[in-house]
Design a protein around this motif. Structure first.
Motif, PDB file in Angstrom:
ATOM      1  N   ASP A  91      32.681  44.936  43.409  1.00 34.69           N
ATOM      2  CA  ASP A  91      33.724  44.714  42.809  1.00 34.69           C
ATOM      3  C   ASP A  91      33.644  44.682  41.156  1.00 34.69           C
ATOM      4  O   ASP A  91      34.646  44.773  40.386  1.00 34.69           O
ATOM      5  CB  ASP A  91      34.168  43.389  43.289  1.00 34.69           C
ATOM      6  N   GLN A  92      32.317  44.806  40.951  1.00 30.26           N
ATOM      7  CA  GLN A  92      32.055  45.133  39.366  1.00 30.26           C
ATOM      8  C   GLN A  92      32.883  46.233  38.897  1.00 30.26           C
ATOM      9  O   GLN A  92      33.234  46.691  37.604  1.00 30.26           O
ATOM     10  CB  GLN A  92      30.789  45.012  38.943  1.00 30.26           C
ATOM     11  N   ILE A  93      32.718  47.493  39.677  1.00 33.43           N
ATOM     12  CA  ILE A  93      33.202  48.753  39.336  1.00 33.43           C
ATOM     13  C   ILE A  93      34.456  49.092  39.946  1.00 33.43           C
ATOM     14  O   ILE A  93      35.476  49.518  39.305  1.00 33.43           O
ATOM     15  CB  ILE A  93      32.330  49.783  40.367  1.00 33.43           C
ATOM     16  N   ARG A  94      35.061  48.383  41.044  1.00 31.50           N
ATOM     17  CA  ARG A  94      36.351  48.792  41.631  1.00 31.50           C
ATOM     18  C   ARG A  94      37.528  47.656  41.406  1.00 31.50           C
ATOM     19  O   ARG A  94      38.505  48.007  41.758  1.00 31.50           O
ATOM     20  CB  ARG A  94      36.335  49.135  43.018  1.00 31.50           C
ATOM     21  N   GLY A  95      37.047  46.476  41.067  1.00 30.63           N
ATOM     22  CA  GLY A  95      38.066  45.340  40.841  1.00 30.63           C
ATOM     23  C   GLY A  95      37.879  44.379  41.823  1.00 30.63           C
ATOM     24  O   GLY A  95      37.560  44.741  42.777  1.00 30.63           O
ATOM     25  N   GLN A  96      38.121  43.070  41.270  1.00 26.61           N
ATOM     26  CA  GLN A  96      37.996  41.995  42.247  1.00 26.61           C
ATOM     27  C   GLN A  96      39.065  42.050  43.457  1.00 26.61           C
ATOM     28  O   GLN A  96      39.999  42.312  43.540  1.00 26.61           O
ATOM     29  CB  GLN A  96      38.339  40.793  41.499  1.00 26.61           C
ATOM     30  N   GLY A  97      38.206  41.587  44.739  1.00 26.90           N
ATOM     31  CA  GLY A  97      38.953  41.799  45.918  1.00 26.90           C
ATOM     32  C   GLY A  97      38.850  43.076  46.544  1.00 26.90           C
ATOM     33  O   GLY A  97      39.374  43.227  47.569  1.00 26.90           O
TER      34      GLY A  97
END
Length: 324
Positions: free
Chosen positions: A167-173
């Motif tokens: 999620d650091q790369i792709r977004g929270q959740g």
């Protein structure tokens, strides 16, 4: 009166990074640049468009909800290339679909259906998130899985086996959303694969063990130790200094040009506003005119000179390939 002493204006120092990858045939130090011959066209990629529902850190081709530099392909855009394969007996085994997020393209199901109906194996790269889970896409995809079974593979992007890092790369959740999509695909009997990244300081063995634990936890029939089923892609930094690949590097590195991705694949794209699709040498270089090879597969059969840092970092030194 004597004129003031004039001193020569200092010249800026040459930047070794900027000097590289400029000449098609020669490296910055004057050596013969390596090239790759199309040995056997086995995978033909179609970039369905660069729009994506998310914007990942260090996305290889800068896909995002706003990047529409590549237009949505249609079934009609595909047909001339599939017909050329049949007419000229190209040895293509696999049709791959990449993006952007392919399931944002309204024609995705029709394009996959066309390729599968012609007997090809099909690989779709997806984040398995909301675009894939829209009712119309779910219905169409379920039908393809039921009709074509294991000739259709969906490779889901999970950058890390732990939600925190993914999620650091792709977004929270995004991790939870992707897992939800994968479980839906699993229950349909879809053949699944996963693509991760080597951004973190983690050995390959530890990374694969982490994915294996994740797959066991969710009862996913994916082999974490099979590089074709769990692909770990090398990172690429546009600002990093990477070596150019010369003709002598094959022997020095004990590498074979026939193993590089462009020895067996090409990618079809359509630029925004263009009236026809074109063939690029590589899935990683959709915007670079130096790697545009023509409007047909025949025109795209010429040698590819490794005139980009991705050629060195991803393909030669990284040993990676987008194909299955």
């Amino acid at each position: 009166m004597n004129s003031p002493l004039r001193t020569a204006r200092p010249q800026p120092l040459a930047d070794p990074i900027l000097d590289k990858f400029q000449d098609k045939f020669l490296t910055a130090d004057g050596q013969a640049r390596a090239s790759v011959r199309l040995r056997r066209l086995e995978t033909l990629w179609f970039n369905t468009g660069t729009l994506c529902n998310i914007e990942c850190v260090n996305c290889y081709i800068e896909s995002s909800p706003l990047n529409d530099r590549l237009a949505y392909l249609t079934r009609e855009d595909m047909l001339p290339f599939l017909d050329e394969i049949a007419t000229d007996d190209w040895p293509v085994r696999e049709i791959g679909f990449t993006g952007g997020e392919p399931f944002m393209n309204p024609a995705m199901i029709d394009m996959a259906d066309e390729a599968l109906s012609r007997g090809f194996e099909v690989l779709i790269l997806t984040n398995a998130m909301r675009p894939m889970m829209r009712p119309k896409m779910q219905e169409g995809l379920a039908g393809l899985i039921a009709r074509f079974g294991d000739r259709l593979t969906l490779r889901v992007s999970l950058d890390h086996h732990m939600a925190e890092f993914n999620d650091q790369i792709r977004g929270q959740g995004s991790f939870a959303c992707a897992i939800e999509g994968m479980l839906w695909l699993r229950d349909l009997g879809a053949q699944l694969a996963v693509a991760g990244r080597t951004l973190w300081s983690e050995t390959e063995a530890r990374s694969r063990a982490g994915y294996a634990a994740l797959f066991r936890r969710h009862d996913l029939a994916i082999d974490a130790h099979d590089p074709s089923r769990t692909v770990l892609f090398p990172e690429m930094d546009e600002t990093a200094d990477v070596p150019e690949i010369t003709t002598s590097c094959w022997g020095i590195l004990n590498k074979n040009a026939a193993d590089v991705m462009c020895a067996g694949s090409r990618m079809v794209i359509k630029h925004r506003g263009a009236d026809h699709a074109v063939v690029q040498a590589c899935t990683l270089l959709p915007y670079d005119p130096a790697f545009e090879m023509g409007k047909t597969l025949y025109e795209a059969g010429s040698d590819v000179y490794l005139k980009h840092r991705h050629c060195a970092k991803f393909c030669v030194l990284g040993g990676a390939s987008c194909s299955a």
